[in-house]
Scaffold this motif. Structure first.
Motif, PDB file in Angstrom:
ATOM      1  N   LEU A 101      40.304  46.776  58.252  1.00  0.00           N
ATOM      2  CA  LEU A 101      38.865  47.008  58.246  1.00  0.00           C
ATOM      3  C   LEU A 101      38.520  48.425  58.701  1.00  0.00           C
ATOM      4  CD1 LEU A 101      35.960  45.966  57.943  1.00  0.00           C
ATOM      5  CD2 LEU A 101      36.130  45.109  60.293  1.00  0.00           C
ATOM      6  N   HIS A 102      39.229  48.922  59.693  1.00  0.00           N
ATOM      7  CA  HIS A 102      38.855  50.217  60.260  1.00  0.00           C
ATOM      8  C   HIS A 102      39.107  51.355  59.269  1.00  0.00           C
ATOM      9  CE1 HIS A 102      43.217  50.269  61.088  1.00  0.00           C
ATOM     10  NE2 HIS A 102      43.092  51.582  61.046  1.00  0.00           N
ATOM     11  N   VAL A 103      40.003  51.162  58.279  1.00  0.00           N
ATOM     12  CA  VAL A 103      40.257  52.207  57.290  1.00  0.00           C
ATOM     13  C   VAL A 103      38.998  52.458  56.462  1.00  0.00           C
ATOM     14  CG1 VAL A 103      41.597  52.817  55.242  1.00  0.00           C
ATOM     15  CG2 VAL A 103      42.715  51.709  57.188  1.00  0.00           C
ATOM     16  N   THR A 104      38.379  51.379  56.000  1.00  0.00           N
ATOM     17  CA  THR A 104      37.147  51.522  55.219  1.00  0.00           C
ATOM     18  C   THR A 104      36.032  52.120  56.057  1.00  0.00           C
ATOM     19  OG1 THR A 104      37.766  49.586  53.917  1.00  0.00           O
ATOM     20  CG2 THR A 104      35.466  50.283  53.813  1.00  0.00           C
ATOM     21  N   LEU A 105      35.923  51.675  57.306  1.00  0.00           N
ATOM     22  CA  LEU A 105      34.861  52.183  58.169  1.00  0.00           C
ATOM     23  C   LEU A 105      35.052  53.665  58.461  1.00  0.00           C
ATOM     24  CD1 LEU A 105      34.484  49.211  60.682  1.00  0.00           C
ATOM     25  CD2 LEU A 105      33.046  49.795  58.723  1.00  0.00           C
ATOM     26  N   ILE A 106      36.290  54.091  58.611  1.00  0.00           N
ATOM     27  CA  ILE A 106      36.558  55.510  58.847  1.00  0.00           C
ATOM     28  C   ILE A 106      36.162  56.328  57.626  1.00  0.00           C
ATOM     29  CG2 ILE A 106      38.413  57.206  59.113  1.00  0.00           C
ATOM     30  CD1 ILE A 106      39.803  55.218  60.966  1.00  0.00           C
ATOM     31  N   CYS A 107      36.461  55.804  56.416  1.00  0.00           N
ATOM     32  CA  CYS A 107      36.072  56.505  55.185  1.00  0.00           C
ATOM     33  C   CYS A 107      34.557  56.666  55.108  1.00  0.00           C
ATOM     34  CB  CYS A 107      36.578  55.739  53.968  1.00  0.00           C
ATOM     35  SG  CYS A 107      38.367  55.773  53.769  1.00  0.00           S
ATOM     36  N   ILE A 108      33.841  55.596  55.429  1.00  0.00           N
ATOM     37  CA  ILE A 108      32.379  55.661  55.396  1.00  0.00           C
ATOM     38  C   ILE A 108      31.866  56.665  56.426  1.00  0.00           C
ATOM     39  CG2 ILE A 108      30.262  54.344  55.854  1.00  0.00           C
ATOM     40  CD1 ILE A 108      31.727  51.890  54.763  1.00  0.00           C
ATOM     41  N   ALA A 109      32.466  56.657  57.621  1.00  0.00           N
ATOM     42  CA  ALA A 109      32.048  57.590  58.667  1.00  0.00           C
ATOM     43  C   ALA A 109      32.250  59.034  58.216  1.00  0.00           C
ATOM     44  CB  ALA A 109      32.824  57.317  59.950  1.00  0.00           C
ATOM     45  N   LEU A 110      33.375  59.281  57.561  1.00  0.00           N
ATOM     46  CA  LEU A 110      33.646  60.635  57.087  1.00  0.00           C
ATOM     47  C   LEU A 110      32.635  61.062  56.028  1.00  0.00           C
ATOM     48  CD1 LEU A 110      37.547  60.571  56.840  1.00  0.00           C
ATOM     49  CD2 LEU A 110      36.140  61.737  58.537  1.00  0.00           C
ATOM     50  N   VAL A 111      32.266  60.142  55.124  1.00  0.00           N
ATOM     51  CA  VAL A 111      31.272  60.457  54.103  1.00  0.00           C
ATOM     52  C   VAL A 111      29.924  60.748  54.756  1.00  0.00           C
ATOM     53  CG1 VAL A 111      29.972  59.536  52.154  1.00  0.00           C
ATOM     54  CG2 VAL A 111      32.436  59.156  52.301  1.00  0.00           C
ATOM     55  N   LEU A 112      29.538  59.918  55.720  1.00  0.00           N
ATOM     56  CA  LEU A 112      28.257  60.124  56.395  1.00  0.00           C
ATOM     57  C   LEU A 112      28.234  61.446  57.157  1.00  0.00           C
ATOM     58  CD1 LEU A 112      27.562  56.522  57.740  1.00  0.00           C
ATOM     59  CD2 LEU A 112      26.450  57.677  55.832  1.00  0.00           C
ATOM     60  N   ILE A 113      29.346  61.768  57.794  1.00  0.00           N
ATOM     61  CA  ILE A 113      29.427  63.040  58.515  1.00  0.00           C
ATOM     62  C   ILE A 113      29.295  64.205  57.541  1.00  0.00           C
ATOM     63  CG2 ILE A 113      30.981  64.547  59.810  1.00  0.00           C
ATOM     64  CD1 ILE A 113      32.076  62.009  61.157  1.00  0.00           C
ATOM     65  N   ALA A 114      29.965  64.083  56.375  1.00  0.00           N
ATOM     66  CA  ALA A 114      29.888  65.143  55.378  1.00  0.00           C
ATOM     67  C   ALA A 114      28.457  65.316  54.870  1.00  0.00           C
ATOM     68  CB  ALA A 114      30.831  64.834  54.214  1.00  0.00           C
ATOM     69  N   VAL A 115      27.768  64.193  54.656  1.00  0.00           N
ATOM     70  CA  VAL A 115      26.383  64.252  54.183  1.00  0.00           C
ATOM     71  C   VAL A 115      25.489  64.921  55.221  1.00  0.00           C
ATOM     72  CG1 VAL A 115      24.355  62.855  53.627  1.00  0.00           C
ATOM     73  CG2 VAL A 115      26.588  62.268  52.663  1.00  0.00           C
ATOM     74  N   ALA A 123      26.850  57.802  44.819  1.00  0.00           N
ATOM     75  CA  ALA A 123      27.630  56.710  44.234  1.00  0.00           C
ATOM     76  C   ALA A 123      28.859  56.392  45.080  1.00  0.00           C
ATOM     77  CB  ALA A 123      28.040  57.079  42.809  1.00  0.00           C
ATOM     78  N   LEU A 124      29.569  57.426  45.502  1.00  0.00           N
ATOM     79  CA  LEU A 124      30.754  57.210  46.334  1.00  0.00           C
ATOM     80  C   LEU A 124      30.380  56.551  47.658  1.00  0.00           C
ATOM     81  CD1 LEU A 124      32.662  60.580  45.750  1.00  0.00           C
ATOM     82  CD2 LEU A 124      33.214  58.327  44.805  1.00  0.00           C
ATOM     83  N   LEU A 125      29.287  57.003  48.239  1.00  0.00           N
ATOM     84  CA  LEU A 125      28.839  56.417  49.497  1.00  0.00           C
ATOM     85  C   LEU A 125      28.480  54.947  49.322  1.00  0.00           C
ATOM     86  CD1 LEU A 125      28.041  56.774  52.467  1.00  0.00           C
ATOM     87  CD2 LEU A 125      25.780  57.487  51.685  1.00  0.00           C
ATOM     88  N   GLY A 126      27.772  54.621  48.234  1.00  0.00           N
ATOM     89  CA  GLY A 126      27.397  53.232  47.986  1.00  0.00           C
ATOM     90  C   GLY A 126      28.589  52.322  47.807  1.00  0.00           C
ATOM     91  N   VAL A 127      29.598  52.804  47.074  1.00  0.00           N
ATOM     92  CA  VAL A 127      30.808  52.005  46.853  1.00  0.00           C
ATOM     93  C   VAL A 127      31.526  51.752  48.172  1.00  0.00           C
ATOM     94  CG1 VAL A 127      33.093  52.032  45.795  1.00  0.00           C
ATOM     95  CG2 VAL A 127      31.112  52.732  44.466  1.00  0.00           C
ATOM     96  N   LEU A 128      31.642  52.771  48.999  1.00  0.00           N
ATOM     97  CA  LEU A 128      32.329  52.614  50.278  1.00  0.00           C
ATOM     98  C   LEU A 128      31.585  51.649  51.202  1.00  0.00           C
ATOM     99  CD1 LEU A 128      33.445  56.296  50.958  1.00  0.00           C
ATOM    100  CD2 LEU A 128      34.905  54.362  50.394  1.00  0.00           C
TER     101      LEU A 128
END
Length: 243
Positions: free
Chosen positions: A136-150, A221-226
């Motif tokens: 679970l934490h792998v997906t959450l880390i990906c989302i966190a990275l996307v949000l940080i980038a945004v 789109a990438l953010l929504g999928v994640l």
């Protein structure tokens, strides 16, 4: 004609042709989209085990879209050179050229769907099961990275407002999140394709409305999928809240 002049003429012809290709890529937004999609499809074909006939169909369909777009650009530039005023015949010429591009693109979509249908059906179950069973934490880390980038991009560029414009597109994020959830819950290739097609139409409407750029909708789109994948991961622990 002397051989030297012939070679020089051929060289100039090739240079002119390459310059035309580079021009459409640099200055035509739709051509950038075509090239990106072509690259994605060709990379996917490397893992699909297509035979020679299937690869020929795929390459021909991609080439037809790019050639049609180049002819469309040539017609538009020629008309703009002749007149800068509205004329019904000029509109018809541009509309017909654009219609040719649309038909070529629809043909490519149909060919790609037919070629990849069985591959996607066979791969989808194992792929979705792999995502569901991942940590679970792998997906959450990906989302966190996307949000940080945004957040960083918005801070640097000060683009848009929380509800309109800017990086990323909220409408695209929501549409692709819904499409991803439908894909996981239904697990049907046809339904998934229709869901993502609707999401693409939402993203395209944001671009056509000049509210977002192409890359802003891609980021959304990438953010929504994640985010959707994260929700489904959490749903393993609280299944009644998802279903």
């Amino acid at each position: 004609m002397k051989p030297g002049k012939t070679r020089q003429g051929i060289t100039k012809a090739f240079n002119a042709a390459i310059e035309g290709i580079l021009y459409t890529f640099k200055f035509e937004r739709n051509m950038k989209i075509h090239y990106v999609m072509a690259a994605v499809i060709l990379i996917a074909s490397l893992f699909s085990g297509f035979d020679k006939i299937e690869m020929l169909l795929l390459i021909f369909s991609i080439s037809l879209v790019i050639i049609s777009e180049m002819f469309n650009t040539a017609i538009e530039k020629t008309i703009d050179m002749i007149t800068d005023e509205y004329h019904v015949l000029a509109k018809i010429a541009k509309d017909v050229a654009a219609g040719g591009v649309l038909i070529a693109a629809l043909n490519a979509v149909v060919v790609g769907y037919i070629l990849f249908y069985d591959k996607l059906t066979n791969v989808s179950n194992s792929l979705f099961n792999m995502i569901r069973s991942s940590q679970l934490h792998v997906t959450l880390i990906c989302i966190a990275l996307v949000l940080i980038a945004v957040v960083v991009v918005k801070a640097l560029t000060s683009t848009g407002t929380p509800l309109k414009g800017g990086m990323p597109s909220g409408h695209a994020a929501l549409a692709f999140a819904f499409a991803t959830i439908i894909t996981f819950l239904i697990n049907n290739t046809v339904v998934s394709t229709l869901a993502y097609l609707m999401a693409l139409l939402v993203a395209q409407s944001r671009i056509e409305g000049k509210i977002h750029t192409f890359w802003e909708t891609v980021a959304g789109a990438l953010l929504g999928v994640l985010v959707a994948i994260s929700v489904l991961q959490i749903g393993q622990f609280f299944p009644m809240r998802i279903h």
